[in-house]
Structure formats: structure tokens, C-alpha cells
Design a protein around this motif. Structure first.
Motif, PDB file in Angstrom:
ATOM      1  N   ALA A   1      15.466 -13.830 -15.108  1.00 34.79           N
ATOM      2  CA  ALA A   1      16.394 -13.424 -14.039  1.00 34.79           C
ATOM      3  C   ALA A   1      16.236 -11.927 -13.800  1.00 34.79           C
ATOM      4  CB  ALA A   1      17.832 -13.754 -14.436  1.00 34.79           C
ATOM      5  N   GLU A   2      16.244 -11.552 -12.534  1.00 34.51           N
ATOM      6  CA  GLU A   2      15.880 -10.174 -12.193  1.00 34.51           C
ATOM      7  C   GLU A   2      17.067  -9.326 -11.742  1.00 34.51           C
ATOM      8  OE1 GLU A   2      11.894  -9.177 -10.760  1.00 34.51           O
ATOM      9  OE2 GLU A   2      12.865  -8.988  -8.806  1.00 34.51           O
ATOM     10  N   VAL A   3      17.153  -8.123 -12.304  1.00 32.49           N
ATOM     11  CA  VAL A   3      18.126  -7.121 -11.862  1.00 32.49           C
ATOM     12  C   VAL A   3      17.482  -6.380 -10.696  1.00 32.49           C
ATOM     13  CG1 VAL A   3      19.462  -5.078 -12.508  1.00 32.49           C
ATOM     14  CG2 VAL A   3      19.111  -6.924 -14.177  1.00 32.49           C
ATOM     15  N   LYS A   4      17.922  -6.761  -9.490  1.00 30.50           N
ATOM     16  CA  LYS A   4      17.284  -6.299  -8.251  1.00 30.50           C
ATOM     17  C   LYS A   4      18.387  -5.885  -7.290  1.00 30.50           C
ATOM     18  CE  LYS A   4      13.652  -8.158  -5.178  1.00 30.50           C
ATOM     19  NZ  LYS A   4      12.913  -9.396  -4.845  1.00 30.50           N
ATOM     20  N   ARG A   5      18.531  -4.597  -7.049  1.00 26.76           N
ATOM     21  CA  ARG A   5      19.636  -4.101  -6.217  1.00 26.76           C
ATOM     22  C   ARG A   5      19.269  -4.018  -4.743  1.00 26.76           C
ATOM     23  NH1 ARG A   5      23.119  -0.263  -9.618  1.00 26.76           N
ATOM     24  NH2 ARG A   5      23.057   1.078  -7.790  1.00 26.76           N
ATOM     25  N   ALA A   6      17.966  -3.964  -4.469  1.00 29.94           N
ATOM     26  CA  ALA A   6      17.500  -3.845  -3.078  1.00 29.94           C
ATOM     27  C   ALA A   6      16.057  -4.304  -3.038  1.00 29.94           C
ATOM     28  CB  ALA A   6      17.597  -2.389  -2.619  1.00 29.94           C
ATOM     29  N   SER A   7      15.558  -4.564  -1.829  1.00 31.18           N
ATOM     30  CA  SER A   7      14.139  -4.908  -1.679  1.00 31.18           C
ATOM     31  C   SER A   7      13.680  -4.527  -0.282  1.00 31.18           C
ATOM     32  CB  SER A   7      13.928  -6.399  -1.912  1.00 31.18           C
ATOM     33  OG  SER A   7      14.358  -7.129  -0.783  1.00 31.18           O
ATOM     34  N   PRO A   8      12.372  -4.371  -0.093  1.00 27.31           N
ATOM     35  CA  PRO A   8      11.860  -4.032   1.242  1.00 27.31           C
ATOM     36  C   PRO A   8      12.166  -5.134   2.253  1.00 27.31           C
ATOM     37  CG  PRO A   8      10.155  -3.709  -0.419  1.00 27.31           C
ATOM     38  CD  PRO A   8      11.296  -4.401  -1.096  1.00 27.31           C
TER      39      PRO A   8
ATOM     40  N   ILE B   1      14.995 -11.019 -18.996  1.00 27.78           N
ATOM     41  CA  ILE B   1      15.504 -10.261 -17.858  1.00 27.78           C
ATOM     42  C   ILE B   1      14.388  -9.382 -17.309  1.00 27.78           C
ATOM     43  CG2 ILE B   1      17.260  -8.615 -17.060  1.00 27.78           C
ATOM     44  CD1 ILE B   1      18.478 -11.204 -18.165  1.00 27.78           C
ATOM     45  N   SER B   2      14.207  -9.439 -15.989  1.00 30.67           N
ATOM     46  CA  SER B   2      13.281  -8.539 -15.304  1.00 30.67           C
ATOM     47  C   SER B   2      14.112  -7.415 -14.692  1.00 30.67           C
ATOM     48  CB  SER B   2      12.538  -9.320 -14.212  1.00 30.67           C
ATOM     49  OG  SER B   2      11.854  -8.435 -13.349  1.00 30.67           O
ATOM     50  N   VAL B   3      13.653  -6.185 -14.864  1.00 28.27           N
ATOM     51  CA  VAL B   3      14.403  -5.044 -14.330  1.00 28.27           C
ATOM     52  C   VAL B   3      13.490  -4.188 -13.469  1.00 28.27           C
ATOM     53  CG1 VAL B   3      15.918  -3.105 -14.885  1.00 28.27           C
ATOM     54  CG2 VAL B   3      15.663  -4.977 -16.526  1.00 28.27           C
ATOM     55  N   LEU B   4      13.838  -4.053 -12.194  1.00 30.33           N
ATOM     56  CA  LEU B   4      13.090  -3.161 -11.315  1.00 30.33           C
ATOM     57  C   LEU B   4      13.324  -1.721 -11.758  1.00 30.33           C
ATOM     58  CD1 LEU B   4      11.311  -4.046  -8.963  1.00 30.33           C
ATOM     59  CD2 LEU B   4      13.151  -5.691  -9.153  1.00 30.33           C
ATOM     60  N   THR B   5      12.248  -0.949 -11.856  1.00 24.43           N
ATOM     61  CA  THR B   5      12.400   0.487 -12.138  1.00 24.43           C
ATOM     62  C   THR B   5      11.869   1.319 -10.981  1.00 24.43           C
ATOM     63  OG1 THR B   5      10.330   0.466 -13.421  1.00 24.43           O
ATOM     64  CG2 THR B   5      12.377   0.224 -14.650  1.00 24.43           C
ATOM     65  N   GLU B   6      11.419   0.677  -9.914  1.00 27.48           N
ATOM     66  CA  GLU B   6      10.931   1.389  -8.719  1.00 27.48           C
ATOM     67  C   GLU B   6      12.148   1.883  -7.941  1.00 27.48           C
ATOM     68  OE1 GLU B   6       9.700   2.578  -4.952  1.00 27.48           O
ATOM     69  OE2 GLU B   6      11.096   0.922  -5.283  1.00 27.48           O
ATOM     70  N   PRO B   7      12.243   3.199  -7.681  1.00 23.71           N
ATOM     71  CA  PRO B   7      13.483   3.756  -7.143  1.00 23.71           C
ATOM     72  C   PRO B   7      13.671   3.692  -5.627  1.00 23.71           C
ATOM     73  CG  PRO B   7      11.946   5.536  -7.639  1.00 23.71           C
ATOM     74  CD  PRO B   7      11.272   4.252  -8.059  1.00 23.71           C
ATOM     75  N   ARG B   8      12.623   3.762  -4.833  1.00 26.35           N
ATOM     76  CA  ARG B   8      12.806   3.978  -3.390  1.00 26.35           C
ATOM     77  C   ARG B   8      13.061   2.713  -2.593  1.00 26.35           C
ATOM     78  NH1 ARG B   8       8.495   6.864  -4.972  1.00 26.35           N
ATOM     79  NH2 ARG B   8       8.756   9.130  -5.040  1.00 26.35           N
ATOM     80  N   HIS B   9      12.434   1.619  -2.995  1.00 22.04           N
ATOM     81  CA  HIS B   9      12.496   0.385  -2.197  1.00 22.04           C
ATOM     82  C   HIS B   9      13.285  -0.714  -2.886  1.00 22.04           C
ATOM     83  CE1 HIS B   9       9.303   2.075   0.376  1.00 22.04           C
ATOM     84  NE2 HIS B   9       8.892   2.607  -0.748  1.00 22.04           N
TER      85      HIS B   9
ATOM     86  N   GLY C   1       0.814  -1.209   0.000  1.00 16.06           N
ATOM     87  CA  GLY C   1       0.000   0.000   0.000  1.00 16.06           C
ATOM     88  C   GLY C   1       0.849   1.262   0.000  1.00 16.06           C
ATOM     89  N   ARG C   2       1.931   1.242   0.786  1.00 19.56           N
ATOM     90  CA  ARG C   2       2.795   2.429   0.861  1.00 19.56           C
ATOM     91  C   ARG C   2       3.453   2.700  -0.496  1.00 19.56           C
ATOM     92  NH1 ARG C   2       6.169   1.026   4.832  1.00 19.56           N
ATOM     93  NH2 ARG C   2       8.107   0.938   3.692  1.00 19.56           N
ATOM     94  N   ILE C   3       3.967   1.639  -1.113  1.00 21.03           N
ATOM     95  CA  ILE C   3       4.651   1.819  -2.396  1.00 21.03           C
ATOM     96  C   ILE C   3       3.665   2.291  -3.464  1.00 21.03           C
ATOM     97  CG2 ILE C   3       5.991   0.673  -4.205  1.00 21.03           C
ATOM     98  CD1 ILE C   3       7.007  -1.286  -2.046  1.00 21.03           C
ATOM     99  N   VAL C   4       2.490   1.699  -3.478  1.00 19.33           N
ATOM    100  CA  VAL C   4       1.482   2.090  -4.471  1.00 19.33           C
ATOM    101  C   VAL C   4       1.099   3.557  -4.284  1.00 19.33           C
ATOM    102  CG1 VAL C   4      -0.923   1.730  -5.163  1.00 19.33           C
ATOM    103  CG2 VAL C   4       0.595  -0.232  -4.872  1.00 19.33           C
ATOM    104  N   HIS C   5       0.925   3.948  -3.034  1.00 19.64           N
ATOM    105  CA  HIS C   5       0.598   5.338  -2.736  1.00 19.64           C
ATOM    106  C   HIS C   5       1.679   6.277  -3.298  1.00 19.64           C
ATOM    107  CE1 HIS C   5      -1.125   8.627  -0.407  1.00 19.64           C
ATOM    108  NE2 HIS C   5       0.111   8.959  -0.077  1.00 19.64           N
ATOM    109  N   GLU C   6       2.937   5.920  -3.105  1.00 16.22           N
ATOM    110  CA  GLU C   6       4.044   6.744  -3.620  1.00 16.22           C
ATOM    111  C   GLU C   6       4.037   6.804  -5.150  1.00 16.22           C
ATOM    112  OE1 GLU C   6       7.111   5.479   0.009  1.00 16.22           O
ATOM    113  OE2 GLU C   6       7.376   4.634  -2.009  1.00 16.22           O
ATOM    114  N   ARG C   7       3.778   5.657  -5.782  1.00 13.96           N
ATOM    115  CA  ARG C   7       3.791   5.627  -7.255  1.00 13.96           C
ATOM    116  C   ARG C   7       2.614   6.431  -7.824  1.00 13.96           C
ATOM    117  NH1 ARG C   7       8.154   5.792  -9.295  1.00 13.96           N
ATOM    118  NH2 ARG C   7       8.657   4.108 -10.723  1.00 13.96           N
ATOM    119  N   VAL C   8       1.455   6.355  -7.155  1.00 13.54           N
ATOM    120  CA  VAL C   8       0.312   7.164  -7.610  1.00 13.54           C
ATOM    121  C   VAL C   8       0.700   8.644  -7.556  1.00 13.54           C
ATOM    122  CG1 VAL C   8      -2.039   7.904  -7.018  1.00 13.54           C
ATOM    123  CG2 VAL C   8      -1.474   5.465  -7.040  1.00 13.54           C
TER     124      VAL C   8
END
Ligand SMILES: O=P(O)(O)OC[C@@H](O)[C@@H](O)c1c[nH]c2ccccc12
Length: 264
Positions: free
Chosen positions: A57-64, A89-97, A17-24
């Protein structure tokens, strides 16, 4: 054609919910127009259709759940994954988490011919237009986020030439996904509200999708750390999506190879 941006305060609990709120908020006021229709190459779909269990395979530098995983260079990581046998390849584009960025996706697209998935919390049609502009072959659509709007977003993704990975975590979400006419359904073993992993979720919902007559592609997602872990979805799933255990391995190509050892 377009899809409606999600409203300001979606009632989703927990981390999700927090992440979705930020993306909205990030996309508030963005241009919702998708532009002219683009041809769908279906490269992501084709990559997952290969015989045996295909690896995304996912490019994932961090996660909650884990915090920092590894300071990956996206292009190097994608090349290593492909050398090790990854189909996409899956690439995260979400910046904060998740430590993601648009540049990460662009760099992956520029470094390998394997198709790329934009992994983000899609809440606005502009995010699909961007994904296509950045060269992605597919985008993630989460039923836990989009609910009954999932079908509209699926059509928007197809309009801009993208395949869609429609993600579910329980029976009710699977029903929604099946009703949209999705071609690729992903089952997330991780509950994004509590972040807990349960590897029995994918086999259960994949069986249920097949029983319901689903003829498309099925992807098992999250929590896989070894070739032995994949035993539960071999012969059931068309593909598996793996991030943290590969990204944090220190030897991406070797870890990818080891994970796929025993592939039929
Ligand atoms: O790192 P893992 O446990 O291998 O999981 C990868 C992938 O499934 C996970 O990153 C994921 C699945 N669905 C998502 C939705 C948003 C963000 C991330 C995800």
C-alpha cells in the motif's frame, strides 16, 4: 563498489523525462560512494512471499495524473494500511510531483514493522545509500529510467542491504530486467510517458516472465480501485502495489480491507 550517476540529459520523453531531469539535477555532485556493504535482511522480499496476493500500500499525497490526492500523515496512513492487511508500505520521496519527502519515509519506518519501499526516480547511487540510511527495506529501480544501468543499480541496492523492485512497462524492458538477475520485478500498468493506465499490461508481462522461466516475485502495479479489479492478477502476481485509490479513500483501513476482501 558503486554505480555511475545517470548523465545530465537522459532522452526520456514526457512527464517521466521531466521528473528524471529534475532528479538528476537534484543529485548532481552528491557523493556516489555506497560505503561498506550492509547485510540484506530481505524483509520486503519475505513480506511479498506470503501466501495469496500480498498488498504493497502506497503513501501517495499527490501525483502528476491527479494532482493533490490527500494530505496524508505518513505514520497514520502506514498504521491504517497495516491494520487493513497490507504486507508492505511504499512511500513516495519525490517532492515536486508526488508530495513525497525523506521525512515521510522515516516516519513510516518508525511507525510500523512492515517493510518500506523507497518510491522515487532513482538516478544516482546516493539515493540508494539514503534509502538504507532512512530505514527502507527496498528501493524502486525503473528500467525506463536506468536502461542498461539497471543491473549496476541492482547490485548497488543489494550492497547497501536493500531489496530492489525492478519496474518494467513493456516487453523490451522486461528483457532487460530478466537479464539483470532481478529477484522482484514489478509491472507498471501506467505508461509513465503518457500517464495512461491499461490493466491488461500486468497479466500479459507477468505471463511472459513466467514463460521465460523467471522464478522470482512478480508485482502488478497501478490503477487498481476495487477487489474486482484484482481478479485479473490473482493467481498470477505475488503482490499488487496500490496507491491513489487507497490514499484518496478517506478511510484507509476500511478501503484496504475492502480491496483485499476475497483474498485466498
Ligand atoms: O496510484 P496507483 O495507480 O495505485 O499506482 C501506485 C503505484 O504503482 C504508482 O504510484 C507508481 C508505479 N511506479 C511508479 C514510479 C514512480 C512513481 C509512482 C509510481
Amino acid at each position: 563498489m558503486t554505480a555511475q550517476p545517470l548523465p545530465e540529459s537522459p532522452s526520456i520523453p514526457g512527464v517521466l523525462g521531466r521528473i528524471v531531469h529534475e532528479r538528476v539535477a537534484d543529485y548532481q555532485g552528491a557523493d556516489p560512494r555506497l560505503g561498506p556493504g550492509r547485510t540484506r535482511a530481505r524483509a520486503f522480499h519475505a513480506a511479498l512471499s506470503r501466501p495469496g496476493l500480498a498488498l504493497i500500500a502506497e503513501v501517495k499525497r499527490a501525483s502528476p495524473s491527479q494532482g493533490a490526492i490527500a494530505p496524508l500523515d505518513p505514520a497514520d496512513a502506514a498504521r491504517a494500511y497495516v491494520s487493513g492487511g497490507a504486507a508492505a508500505i511504499s512511500v513516495l520521496t519525490e517532492p515536486r510531483h508526488f508530495g513525497g519527502s525523506p521525512e515521510a519515509l522515516r516516519e513510516v519506518v518508525g511507525s510500523v514493522t512492515a517493510p518500506a519501499l523507497r518510491k522515487d526516480f532513482v538516478v544516482h547511487p546516493a539515493m540508494l545509500r539514503e534509502a538504507a540510511d532512512w530505514g527502507a527495506s527496498a528501493a524502486l529501480l525503473m528500467v525506463s529510467v536506468l536502461g542498461e544501468a539497471t543491473g549496476e543499480y541492482l547490485r548497488a541496492a543489494h550492497h547497501v542491504g536493500l531489496d530492489a523492485l525492478v519496474e518494467v512497462h513493456d516487453e523490451a524492458e522486461l528483457e532487460v530486467a530478466l537479464a539483470t538477475g532481478a529477484e522482484i520485478i514489478g509491472v507498471n500498468n501506467r505508461d509513465l510517458r503518457s500517464l495512461e493506465i491499461d490493466l491488461s499490461v500486468s497479466p500479459r508481462l507477468i505471463r511472459r516472465a513466467r514463460e521465460a522461466g523467471f522464478m522470482g516475485l512478480l508485482v502488478a502495479e497501478s490503477g487498481y480501485r476495487s477487489a474486482a479489479d484484482l481478479a485479473g492478477v490473482r493467481g498470477l502476481a505475488d503482490a499488487v502495489l496500490v496507491g491513489s485509490s487507497l490514499a484518496g479513500s478517506g478511510d484507509l483501513e476500511g478501503a484496504t480491507r475492502a480491496l483485499l476482501a476475497g483474498d485466498a
